[in-house]
Write an enzyme that holds these catalytic residues in place. Structure first.
Site, PDB file in Angstrom:
ATOM      1  N   CYS A 161     -67.041  18.653   3.175  1.00  0.00           N
ATOM      2  CA  CYS A 161     -66.887  18.060   4.507  1.00  0.00           C
ATOM      3  C   CYS A 161     -67.923  16.959   4.743  1.00  0.00           C
ATOM      4  CB  CYS A 161     -67.067  19.134   5.575  1.00  0.00           C
ATOM      5  SG  CYS A 161     -65.938  20.503   5.393  1.00  0.00           S
ATOM      6  N   ARG A 184     -66.547  11.976  -0.285  1.00  0.00           N
ATOM      7  CA  ARG A 184     -66.951  13.391  -0.433  1.00  0.00           C
ATOM      8  C   ARG A 184     -65.750  14.294  -0.679  1.00  0.00           C
ATOM      9  NH1 ARG A 184     -72.107  14.647   1.483  1.00  0.00           N
ATOM     10  NH2 ARG A 184     -71.459  16.727   2.113  1.00  0.00           N
ATOM     11  N   TRP A 222     -62.883  19.388   4.188  1.00  0.00           N
ATOM     12  CA  TRP A 222     -62.407  19.833   2.869  1.00  0.00           C
ATOM     13  C   TRP A 222     -62.152  21.328   3.047  1.00  0.00           C
ATOM     14  CZ3 TRP A 222     -63.938  23.147  -1.161  1.00  0.00           C
ATOM     15  CH2 TRP A 222     -63.366  22.899  -2.407  1.00  0.00           C
ATOM     16  N   ASN A 232     -70.092  21.891   8.372  1.00  0.00           N
ATOM     17  CA  ASN A 232     -69.941  21.812   6.918  1.00  0.00           C
ATOM     18  C   ASN A 232     -70.628  23.047   6.349  1.00  0.00           C
ATOM     19  OD1 ASN A 232     -69.646  21.162   4.247  1.00  0.00           O
ATOM     20  ND2 ASN A 232     -71.303  19.656   4.203  1.00  0.00           N
ATOM     21  N   GLY A 233     -69.880  23.844   5.583  1.00  0.00           N
ATOM     22  CA  GLY A 233     -70.452  25.051   4.988  1.00  0.00           C
ATOM     23  C   GLY A 233     -69.485  26.209   5.119  1.00  0.00           C
ATOM     24  N   GLU A 246     -67.384  16.859 -21.846  1.00  0.00           N
ATOM     25  CA  GLU A 246     -67.346  15.930 -20.704  1.00  0.00           C
ATOM     26  C   GLU A 246     -66.071  15.095 -20.751  1.00  0.00           C
ATOM     27  OE1 GLU A 246     -68.613  15.816 -18.020  1.00  0.00           O
ATOM     28  OE2 GLU A 246     -68.252  13.790 -17.278  1.00  0.00           O
ATOM     29  N   LYS A 291     -63.443  14.891 -17.568  1.00  0.00           N
ATOM     30  CA  LYS A 291     -63.085  13.601 -16.958  1.00  0.00           C
ATOM     31  C   LYS A 291     -61.584  13.437 -16.905  1.00  0.00           C
ATOM     32  CE  LYS A 291     -66.021  12.188 -15.113  1.00  0.00           C
ATOM     33  NZ  LYS A 291     -66.838  13.329 -15.196  1.00  0.00           N
ATOM     34  N   GLU A 293     -59.882  15.957 -14.380  1.00  0.00           N
ATOM     35  CA  GLU A 293     -60.143  15.890 -12.926  1.00  0.00           C
ATOM     36  C   GLU A 293     -59.535  14.652 -12.276  1.00  0.00           C
ATOM     37  OE1 GLU A 293     -64.189  15.623 -11.657  1.00  0.00           O
ATOM     38  OE2 GLU A 293     -64.823  14.565 -13.433  1.00  0.00           O
ATOM     39  N   HIS A 344     -58.987  29.091 -35.448  1.00  0.00           N
ATOM     40  CA  HIS A 344     -59.027  30.500 -34.998  1.00  0.00           C
ATOM     41  C   HIS A 344     -58.121  30.721 -33.794  1.00  0.00           C
ATOM     42  CE1 HIS A 344     -62.250  31.256 -37.856  1.00  0.00           C
ATOM     43  NE2 HIS A 344     -62.698  30.066 -37.520  1.00  0.00           N
ATOM     44  N   LYS A 352     -67.043  15.471  -3.865  1.00  0.00           N
ATOM     45  CA  LYS A 352     -68.126  14.849  -4.617  1.00  0.00           C
ATOM     46  C   LYS A 352     -69.313  15.786  -4.764  1.00  0.00           C
ATOM     47  CE  LYS A 352     -70.363  11.820  -6.878  1.00  0.00           C
ATOM     48  NZ  LYS A 352     -69.978  11.631  -8.305  1.00  0.00           N
TER      49      LYS A 352
HETATM   50  C1  AGP Z   1     -67.836  15.696 -12.347  1.00  0.00           C
HETATM   51  O1  AGP Z   1     -67.091  14.511 -12.540  1.00  0.00           O
HETATM   52  C2  AGP Z   1     -67.604  16.330 -10.991  1.00  0.00           C
HETATM   53  N1  AGP Z   1     -67.812  15.414  -9.952  1.00  0.00           N
HETATM   54  C3  AGP Z   1     -68.370  17.633 -10.860  1.00  0.00           C
HETATM   55  O2  AGP Z   1     -68.157  18.407 -12.020  1.00  0.00           O
HETATM   56  C4  AGP Z   1     -69.886  17.497 -10.651  1.00  0.00           C
HETATM   57  O3  AGP Z   1     -70.481  17.031 -11.842  1.00  0.00           O
HETATM   58  C5  AGP Z   1     -70.439  18.875 -10.303  1.00  0.00           C
HETATM   59  O4  AGP Z   1     -69.837  19.291  -9.097  1.00  0.00           O
HETATM   60  C6  AGP Z   1     -71.954  18.890 -10.135  1.00  0.00           C
HETATM   61  O5  AGP Z   1     -72.321  18.057  -9.078  1.00  0.00           O
HETATM   62  P1  AGP Z   1     -73.879  17.684  -8.913  1.00  0.00           P
HETATM   63  O6  AGP Z   1     -74.264  16.946 -10.157  1.00  0.00           O
HETATM   64  O7  AGP Z   1     -73.952  16.848  -7.669  1.00  0.00           O
HETATM   65  O8  AGP Z   1     -74.630  18.982  -8.781  1.00  0.00           O
END
Ligand code: AGP
Length: 605
Positions: A2, A27, A75, A99-100, A478, A482, A485, A501, A600
C-alpha cells in the site's frame, strides 16, 4: 504494498494527493482513494478499484477547494479487490488509511462487537471503528488507545471530523516519512511522494504520534512528550524517480547499472582496495566471525546465493543463505561469532526485518546491505553498507541486484584481506576485476537487440528452464525469477547436474532452456548437460564468455559476454537475463513495471 500520502497546507490538497499516489503507484496496488476536507470543513471520501488515473477523472468536474487530505493505494491483503474494501475507511468521527496487517482484527471485532457496523472485509476498517470508539475529542489519547490494542504492523494516517486541517500519523514496522515543506506538511509511505517538494525529511519514529497542520508538524513520543525529528537529506536527484525518456522504469534501471556500480564502488576505494571507513564498518567485524549467514528475500536472496558461491571458497568459512520468511521461524545456529548480512533494496521487507531482529537476539553482529537511506532495516542493523543505485521504481529489481553484488564482492575482498586470504596485491587485482564488469555491462546493454530478437521463442511458452553450475547456477536463480515475475511464464532454475534426477523428464521438443556456462573449471560438465537437453529437443539459449569454444549445433542461440575473470561474469549476465525477461514481458504486452499481484516492497507477511 500500500501507498500512503497525507497533506495539509495552502495548495489544492486533491491535486497533491493524486500526484503523490501517482508517484507511489510503483509500490503495486489494485485500488485507490482519497479523503479531504472541503471548504466547509466537511470530509469527503472518494475511492475505487483500478488505477489512480481513474480516480483523478472523478475530480475533473469538482471546483471546491481543499487544503487537507489523505490518499491511499491498496495492495489487497484482507478482503478482495472492491470499492468498499479500498481506503480511506470512514467510521463515525474517524477517517483512516492503513498500510500493514492488524493480526488481531478478528478478536477485536468480537470484543468490541463491531460485526454489525462493518461494511468491508478489511482489518483496516476494524481499526477505524475501534478508533472511533476511543475518540472523545482528544486525537492523541484515542490513537494511543488504538495502538495499545492492535497487534501487527501498521502505518496509519487519520483525520477526525471535528479537526479540519489536521492529519495524525503513527507507525509500527510499516514505513512512513514526513516533511514540512514549502508546499505545506506531507507524510508518505516513501520518499518518492515527497521528492517533488523537498530534499529534507524525517522517518516517523515508531509508536510516536505525528500531527500535521498547514503551518507545522509536531511529534510526541509514547509518553506524550514533544520531540524533534532526526532530519535526513535525500541522496538522489528529483528526476531519478522519473522515466527520463525510457518506455519503462525497468529498462531505464537496467541502463543505470554501470553508473550505479560506479557510485557504489568508487567512493569506497583507497589505493585500489575496499575501504569502509566512511561507512563506519570496522575490520574487527570481519575478523571476529567464524561464519557468515546471509538473509534476504527474492532477488536480494539471489544476490546472497551468488555471494555465497564466491565467499565460501575465498574465505574458507561457512557461508549460509537463508530465505528470511523461513529463517524468522527457525531456531538458527548462529551466535556472537556469526556475521549476519541482511540484504534489502527497500530496507522495509517485513520478513527480512523480522529475521534481522531474531539474529540480533541470538547475539550475532549484523551488517545490512540496503539501497534506501534511513530505512527500517538500515536503522536496526549494527552496521550498514548503503548501495547507491538511486531509487528503484520498477517492481522487478535490476540495478539493486547488481549493486548488492558489488557491495558483497567488496565485503568479501575486505574480509579476505584482513583475514590474510588476500595479499594487498591480490585484493587490488580482485577490485580491478570488479571494475572490469562496468564496461562489460555497458557492452551487453548496447547489444540489447540480441535479447529483443530471441524472445520470440519464449512468448508462447508455458515453461522455461535456466541451468548452470556453481556461480552460473546462482545466476540462473535470478534469471528465472525475473522471467516469472514480469512475463508470467513458469521458469525454473536448476543446477545443471541435477536435471537428470527428474526434471529432464519435462524437457521436450521446443522447451526453452537458458544455459549459463561461464565457469571454466566446470564448463565441459555444463556443456554435457546442454547436450542432454538438446538431445531431447530443447530450444537452447546458451550464454558463455566470448572465448568459449562451442559446437555450433549445440545452441539454437549463443549469447557471448565479454571475457572476464570467471568470478565476475554475473554482472554482464545479469544484464542478459534482465533483458530477456524485459523483452518477453513487452512481447506479451504486459505491465512491465507493475506486474500483477506484486509489490515493490513487501511490508506485510
Ligand atoms: C525482485 O524483482 C522482486 N522485486 C522481489 O523479489 C524483491 O527482490 C524482494 O521482495 C526483496 O525486496 P527488498 O530487496 O526490498 O527486501
Amino acid at each position: 504494498m500500500c501507498g500512503i500520502i497525507g497533506y495539509s497546507g495552502p495548495l489544492e490538497a486533491r491535486t497533491i494527493l493524486l500526484d503523490g499516489l501517482s508517484q507511489l503507484e510503483y509500490r503495486g496496488y489494485d485500488s485507490a482513494g482519497i479523503a479531504y476536507f472541503d471548504s466547509r470543513s466537511q470530509i469527503h471520501v472518494v475511492k475505487k478499484t483500478g488505477k489512480v488515473a481513474n480516480l483523478r477523472e472523478t475530480f475533473s468536474s469538482i471546483s471546491d477547494s481543499s487544503h487537507c487530505g489523505i490518499g491511499h493505494t491498496r495492495w489487497a491483503t484482507h478482503g478482495g479487490v472492491s470499492d468498499v474494501n479500498a481506503h480511506p475507511h470512514h467510521a463515525g468521527q474517524v477517517t483512516l488509511i492503513h498500510n500493514g496487517i492488524i493480526e488481531n482484527y478478528h478478536s477485536l471485532t468480537q470484543e468490541f462487537q463491531l460485526e454489525a457496523s462493518l461494511v468491508s472485509q478489511t482489518d483496516s476498517e476494524v481499526a477505524a471503528r475501534l478508533l472511533d470508539i476511543f475518540y472523545e475529542g482528544q486525537p492523541e489519547s484515542a490513537i494511543k488507545q488504538l495502538v495499545n490494542r492492535v497487534e501487527g504492523s501498521y502505518a496509519f494516517c487519520i483525520m477526525f471530523n471535528d479537526r479540519p486541517g489536521e492529519i495524525y500519523a503513527v507507525r509500527s514496522v510499516s514505513p512512513l516519512v514526513a516533511a514540512y515543506t514549502r508546499a505545506g506538511a506531507l507524510v508518505a509511505s516513501d520518499l518518492t511522494a515527497l521528492i517533488p517538494y523537498t530534499r529534507n525529511y524525517f522517518v516517523v519514529p515508531e509508536h510516536h504520534i505525528v500531527k500535521l497542520t498547514g503551518y507545522k508538524i509536531s511529534i510526541c513520543d509514547p509518553d506524550g512528550k514533544q520531540v524533534s525529528p532526526e532530519m535526513m537529506k535525500v541522496n538522489w536527484n528529483t528526476d531519478a524517480a522519473m522515466k527520463n525518456g525510457f518506455p519503462h522504469f525497468m529498462l531505464k534501471e537496467i541502463h543505470e547499472q554501470p553508473e550505479a556500480l560506479k557510485n557504489t564502488i568508487l567512493p569506497r576505494l583507497t589505493k585500489g582496495i575496499p575501504d569502509f571507513t566512511d561507512d563506519q564498518i570496522p575490520d574487527e567485524l570481519f575478523l571476529g566471525c567464524d561464519q557468515i549467514h546471509v538473509i534476504a528475500c527474492g532477488t536480494a536472496m539471489h544476490a546472497g546465493m551468488v555471494a555465497r558461491s564466491l565467499l565460501e571458497p575465498l574465505l574458507r568459512i561457512p557461508v549460509t543463505v537463508s530465505i528470511a520468511s523461513e529463517f524468522r521461524y527457525e531456531e538458527p545456529l548462529i551466535d556472537e561469532k556469526t556475521l549476519v548480512i541482511v540484504i534489502s533494496q527497500s530496507g522495509e521487507t517485513i520478513d527480512t526485518l523480522a529475521a534481522l531482529r531474531l539474529a540480533r537476539t541470538c547475539g550475532s553482529r549484523t551488517l545490512a546491505v540496503v539501497n534506501v537511506k534511513g530505512s527500517t532495516i538500515a536503522r536496526e542493523s549494527d552496521y550498514v553498507l548503503y548501495t547507491h543505485a538511486g531509487p528503484e521504481i520498477a517492481v522487478a529489481s535490476t540495478k539493486a541486484y547488481s549493486v548488492q553484488l558489488a557491495a558483497l564482492y567488496m565485503v568479501g575482498c575486505r574480509m579476505a584481506l584482513v583475514r590474510g586470504r588476500f595479499t594487498g596485491e591480490q585484493a587490488s587485482a580482485f577490485l580491478a576485476g570488479l571494475l572490469d564488469v562496468i564496461p562489460a555491462m555497458e557492452t551487453m546493454i548496447s547489444r540489447k537487440d540480441e535479447e529483443k530478437n530471441l524472445v520470440t521463442h519464449l512468448l508462447s511458452q508455458h515453461d522455461t528452464f535456466f541451468i548452470g553450475r556453481g556461480l552460473d547456477y546462482a545466476f540462473s536463480l535470478e534469471g528465472a525469477l525475473k522471467l516469472k515475475e514480469i512475463s508470467y511464464i513458469h521458469a525454473e532454475a536448476y543446477a545443471a547436474g541435477e536435471l537428470k534426477h527428474g526434471t529432464i523428464a519435462l524437457i521436450a521438443s521446443g522447451v526453452p532452456v537458458i544455459a549459463i556456462a561461464t565457469q571454466e573449471h566446470i564448463f565441459s560438465k555444463t556443456m554435457s548437460n546442454v547436450r542432454e537437453v538438446k538431445a531431447r529437443g530443447a530450444f537452447v539459449i546458451l550464454v558463455t564468455q566470448e572465448h568459449a569454444s562451442v559446437d555450433p549445433d549445440l545452441a539454437d542461440i549463443h549469447i557471448k559476454i565479454p571475457d572476464l575473470d570467471d568470478r565476475f561474469t554475473v554482472f554482464p549476465i545479469a544484464v542478459v537475463l534482465q533483458l530477456i525477461a524485459y523483452y518477453t514481458s513487452i512481447g506479451k504486452n504486459l505491465d512491465v513495471d507493475q506486474p500483477r499481484n506484486l509489490a515493490k516492497s513487501v511490508t506485510v507477511e
